[in-house]
Design a protein around this motif. Structure first.
Motif, PDB file in Angstrom:
ATOM      1  N   ARG A  14     -83.610 -15.800  22.666  1.00 27.35           N
ATOM      2  CA  ARG A  14     -83.147 -16.613  21.543  1.00 27.35           C
ATOM      3  C   ARG A  14     -84.347 -17.097  20.748  1.00 27.35           C
ATOM      4  NH1 ARG A  14     -78.136 -20.311  23.605  1.00 27.35           N
ATOM      5  NH2 ARG A  14     -77.025 -18.637  24.626  1.00 27.35           N
ATOM      6  N   ASP A  18     -83.638 -17.803  14.633  1.00 25.32           N
ATOM      7  CA  ASP A  18     -82.426 -17.010  14.532  1.00 25.32           C
ATOM      8  C   ASP A  18     -81.303 -17.862  13.922  1.00 25.32           C
ATOM      9  OD1 ASP A  18     -80.469 -15.149  14.758  1.00 25.32           O
ATOM     10  OD2 ASP A  18     -80.552 -14.963  16.931  1.00 25.32           O
ATOM     11  N   PRO A  21     -76.985 -17.735  16.719  1.00 22.14           N
ATOM     12  CA  PRO A  21     -77.367 -17.577  18.128  1.00 22.14           C
ATOM     13  C   PRO A  21     -76.649 -16.382  18.762  1.00 22.14           C
ATOM     14  CG  PRO A  21     -75.931 -19.476  17.846  1.00 22.14           C
ATOM     15  CD  PRO A  21     -76.246 -18.962  16.485  1.00 22.14           C
TER      16      PRO A  21
END
Length: 68
Positions: A14, A18, A21
């Motif tokens: 992650r 980003d 998610p």
């Protein structure tokens, strides 16, 4: 979801940048033949008709495909 011995999972990366998610974990299938490195003597066998239906002669190597 049905868990079996051939299914593995891992946690996805992650990124802090980003915007969406990702899924927390992903799964993949390990082929059953990776566990049997040689053919043991007296391994149980399907009947010829069952072997054609299952795609293998040996029940130990049978892994059903489960559609999601």
């Amino acid at each position: 979801m049905h868990k079996n011995r051939e299914e593995r999972q891992y946690i996805t990366y992650r990124s802090p940048f980003d915007p969406c998610p990702p899924l927390p974990c992903r799964t993949y299938v390990v082929p059953v033949n990776q566990y049997v490195v040689f053919q043991p003597a007296d391994l149980p066998q399907f009947s010829p008709a069952e072997a054609l239906k299952h795609g293998t002669l040996w029940p130990a190597l049978y892994s059903p495909y489960e559609s999601r």
